[in-house]
Motif scaffolding. Structure first.
Motif, PDB file in Angstrom:
ATOM      1  N   ASN A 338      35.495  38.037  49.219  1.00 14.80           N
ATOM      2  CA  ASN A 338      35.339  36.548  49.595  1.00 14.80           C
ATOM      3  C   ASN A 338      34.026  35.876  48.898  1.00 14.80           C
ATOM      4  N   GLU A 339      33.320  36.747  48.515  1.00  8.74           N
ATOM      5  CA  GLU A 339      31.863  36.427  47.841  1.00  8.74           C
ATOM      6  C   GLU A 339      32.158  35.891  46.338  1.00  8.74           C
ATOM      7  N   HIS A 340      33.339  36.687  45.841  1.00  7.76           N
ATOM      8  CA  HIS A 340      33.646  36.290  44.361  1.00  7.76           C
ATOM      9  C   HIS A 340      35.152  36.047  44.054  1.00  7.76           C
ATOM     10  N   PRO A 341      35.490  34.506  44.476  1.00  9.10           N
ATOM     11  CA  PRO A 341      36.740  34.185  44.658  1.00  9.10           C
ATOM     12  C   PRO A 341      37.423  34.110  43.192  1.00  9.10           C
ATOM     13  N   ALA A 342      36.705  34.146  42.028  1.00 12.19           N
ATOM     14  CA  ALA A 342      37.292  34.277  40.691  1.00 12.19           C
ATOM     15  C   ALA A 342      38.046  35.305  40.466  1.00 12.19           C
ATOM     16  N   ILE A 343      37.528  36.460  41.280  1.00 15.70           N
ATOM     17  CA  ILE A 343      38.385  37.821  40.974  1.00 15.70           C
ATOM     18  C   ILE A 343      39.763  37.721  41.427  1.00 15.70           C
ATOM     19  N   VAL A 344      39.938  36.958  42.542  1.00 15.03           N
ATOM     20  CA  VAL A 344      41.287  36.889  43.253  1.00 15.03           C
ATOM     21  C   VAL A 344      41.958  35.912  42.540  1.00 15.03           C
ATOM     22  N   ASP A 345      41.373  34.641  42.399  1.00 13.25           N
ATOM     23  CA  ASP A 345      42.096  33.650  41.719  1.00 13.25           C
ATOM     24  C   ASP A 345      42.575  33.754  40.456  1.00 13.25           C
ATOM     25  N   ASN A 346      41.941  34.756  39.528  1.00 11.24           N
ATOM     26  CA  ASN A 346      42.385  34.801  38.291  1.00 11.24           C
ATOM     27  C   ASN A 346      43.637  35.866  38.203  1.00 11.24           C
ATOM     28  N   ALA A 347      43.706  36.742  39.227  1.00 10.32           N
ATOM     29  CA  ALA A 347      44.904  37.507  39.300  1.00 10.32           C
ATOM     30  C   ALA A 347      46.095  36.847  39.881  1.00 10.32           C
ATOM     31  N   MET A 348      45.820  35.960  40.890  1.00  9.33           N
ATOM     32  CA  MET A 348      47.011  34.787  41.083  1.00  9.33           C
ATOM     33  C   MET A 348      47.423  34.289  39.840  1.00  9.33           C
TER      34      MET A 348
END
Length: 424
Positions: A338-348
């Protein structure tokens, strides 16, 4: 947006998968060595040799059975974050992984799949609902006497195929990419000896999930609990009013735990307590539990249920005593992600580029990423296509594995085109 099409790729993922699953890599929770079984290194050595053959010059296996490798950056963009892809080499101790015979059932049309070496092992769509999404695809199973090993050799094969394409398709742009294959994930030791500094990555992704298009950014938090019952031993011929059997007390405690707090009585976001081992005698018995929930506060409450149940039962055994020992195993990785949203967003975004509708899910379990996230390497879990893991009906589809390879390649491109050095 992307520099390749699926038609550009000559997939080798199935051939690799077939090579890997025939190597027995079952881990052993009773072992004190690292890795827990030396045979896991057999697969590690195969992977290192294959990486060296395709030009990955630093590929190596260390004394603990971890495989490390680096795909050099081929981009001119500065400061592209280093990312890591990770899968585990071991298979579950719950089912034999010796002499696996993988079979492809081509052009699946919804029929029952009867496994040839044990006709009682039948994959039915009613029991494997994800098969509804596989019409026309090619399904891989074992022969009926072993697990398949898609958990997690599908992920290993997918990462390896992506490595092959990175090394042979310079038009697929990416920054520096680290590869990590771990032993002993199935027994909870998958990152015990990992060298985080050697990886030097900004983010990581385990490739160890289920349905195509899914991604898991949330796991259980997990504790192990050891309950020791100290009873009173006496000669059974003269035991009246004296004996207080630790075995019977332990049995009564386990039987009294609420069904709605058991694995078989919970689903979704509900946690549970689960006795996994009992041993002992009249004088002392030990019950080992795993305690799981997505909420750390509820994890504490569940341990309290065991304590309260124990004290209620022991009220009938005034001379018996108990101790409880709780050990943290891993925590919900969402707390870090939750502290690093880009990590999830890039995978999506990578999943979208591979032609799928991305779906975020919570996993009723843990991955190497759970612990890596709390070791300073945020690490969600991307689908590998594996289903019905840890059993003889385990399966994966050829097309889902290919989609996973595409997703990995797209994810490298997403990071290559992203803003450098996103905040951490």
């Amino acid at each position: 947006m992307t520099s390749f099409k699926k038609s550009d790729l000559n997939f080798s993922v199935v051939e690799r998968f077939f090579r890997y699953v025939i190597v027995d890599t079952q881990s052993d929770s009773s072992s004190l060595t690292h890795p827990s079984t030396p045979k896991q290194k057999n697969l590690g050595k195969i992977l290192v040799n294959e990486l060296l053959e395709i030009g990955v010059t630093d590929a190596h296996i260390d004394q603990f059975g971890y495989v490390y490798a680096t795909i050099p950056a081929n981009t001119t963009r500065p400061n592209v974050p280093i990312i890591c892809f990770c899968s585990h080499m071991d298979t579950s101790p719950d089912c034999s992984g010796l002499d696996v015979k993988p079979i492809i059932h081509e052009n699946y049309q919804g029929q029952d799949l009867i496994l040839p070496d044990d006709a009682t092992q039948i994959l039915r769509m009613a029991e494997h609902p994800d098969l509804k999404n596989q019409i026309g695809n090619d399904i891989i199973t074992a022969s009926g006497t072993t697990l398949l090993g898609a958990d997690n050799k599908a992920g290993v094969a997918e990462i390896m195929d992506a490595c092959y394409h990175w090394m042979n398709h310079p038009e697929i742009k990416h920054g520096t990419i680290k590869i990590l294959f771990t032993p002993d994930e199935e027994i909870g030791r998958g990152v015990d000896k990992v060298d985080i500094e050697k990886l030097g990555a900004y983010a990581a992704y385990t490739i160890d999930g289920e349905s195509a298009g899914t991604m898991e950014n949330e796991t259980f938090s997990a504790d192990g609990l050891k309950l020791t019952i100290n009873g009173i031993s006496a000669h059974p011929g003269f035991a009246k009013g004296k004996m207080q059997s630790a075995i019977k007390i332990a049995g009564a405690i386990v039987a009294s735990l609420p069904h709605q707090l058991s694995p078989e009585g919970t689903s979704g976001k509900q946690g549970f307590v689960h006795p996994v081992a009992i041993e002992g005698n009249v004088e002392q018995a030990i019950v080992e539990f795993i305690v799981r929930d997505f909420d750390d506060n509820l994890l504490v409450q569940h341990a309290g249920v065991i304590k309260q149940t124990t004290e209620t039962i022991l009220s009938n055994y005034p001379n018996a005593t108990y101790t409880i020992e709780v050990n943290a195993q891993y925590r919900n990785m969402k707390q870090v992600l939750n502290e690093h949203p880009a990590i999830v967003d890039n995978a999506m975004e990578a999943i979208k580029r591979a032609g799928m509708e991305p779906r975020l899910r919570s996993i009723r379990g843990g991955t190497d990423g759970s612990r890596l996230s709390f070791m300073g390497l945020p690490c969600p879990n991307i689908f590998a296509g594996e289903h019905a893991f840890h059993g003889k009906q385990e399966w994966v589809s050829v097309q889902d594995m290919q989609k996973a390879v595409e997703t990995i390649l797209h994810l490298g491109e997403v990071w290559e085109g992203a803003s450098p050095n996103p905040p951490r």
